[in-house]
Design a protein around this motif. Structure first.
Motif, short mmCIF file in Angstrom:
data_model
loop_
_atom_site.label_atom_id
_atom_site.label_comp_id
_atom_site.label_asym_id
_atom_site.label_seq_id
_atom_site.Cartn_x
_atom_site.Cartn_y
_atom_site.Cartn_z
N UNK A 128 -3.86 46.67 -13.05
CA UNK A 128 -3.96 48.12 -12.94
C UNK A 128 -4.91 48.49 -11.80
N UNK A 129 -4.71 49.68 -11.26
CA UNK A 129 -5.67 50.22 -10.29
C UNK A 129 -6.66 51.04 -11.10
N UNK A 130 -7.94 50.70 -11.03
CA UNK A 130 -8.95 51.33 -11.88
C UNK A 130 -10.04 51.96 -11.03
N UNK A 131 -10.42 53.19 -11.39
CA UNK A 131 -11.55 53.86 -10.77
C UNK A 131 -12.53 54.23 -11.86
N UNK A 132 -13.78 53.80 -11.69
CA UNK A 132 -14.83 54.18 -12.61
C UNK A 132 -15.45 55.47 -12.08
N UNK A 133 -15.50 56.49 -12.93
CA UNK A 133 -16.03 57.80 -12.52
C UNK A 133 -17.29 58.07 -13.33
#
Length: 124
Positions: free
Chosen positions: A31-36
């Motif tokens: 998966x493409x994951x972005x931590x915000x």
């Protein structure tokens, strides 16, 4: 899947470590994951393969909605009350199909939280 993981800060608390571990595992699964983070406070940082986005604007929900739309986010996971409420509203406003909120407080700690925090936990 393009996933955002939302946390209140990058401090070294248990929920933040769990969020980073979740982001790294979801990334490992393709998966493409972005931590915000809803604040620039803290010391924890995910590995370089995980995207990191800081929301420092006053209106966190609007900034999160804009990020979701701009980056074609398909699913969100959030940790702790403030992030859960912001993320739930942003997912509702953007019609995100997959939205999960994680509550890491044990029952004994839940009872000690402020009334507003307990209401937010129940809502999300």
């Amino acid at each position: 899947m393009n996933i955002a993981i939302v946390i209140p800060t990058l401090t070294i608390g248990g929920a933040e470590r769990l969020a980073i571990a979740t982001a790294e595992e979801l990334n490992r699964q393709g998966n493409k994951v972005t931590l915000i983070s809803l604040s620039s406070k803290g010391e924890s940082r995910p590995r370089d393969v995980i995207g990191l986005h800081l929301i420092t604007k006053k209106n966190k929900v609007l900034a999160l909605v804009n990020f979701i739309k701009k980056n074609n986010i398909q699913g969100c996971v959030s940790y702790l009350e403030r992030a859960n409420m912001c993320c739930s509203l942003a997912c509702w406003l953007t019609s995100i199909k997959y939205c999960a909120s994680v509550h890491t407080a044990p029952v004994a700690a839940f009872k000690k939280r402020k009334l507003l925090n307990r209401v937010v936990i129940k809502l999300t």
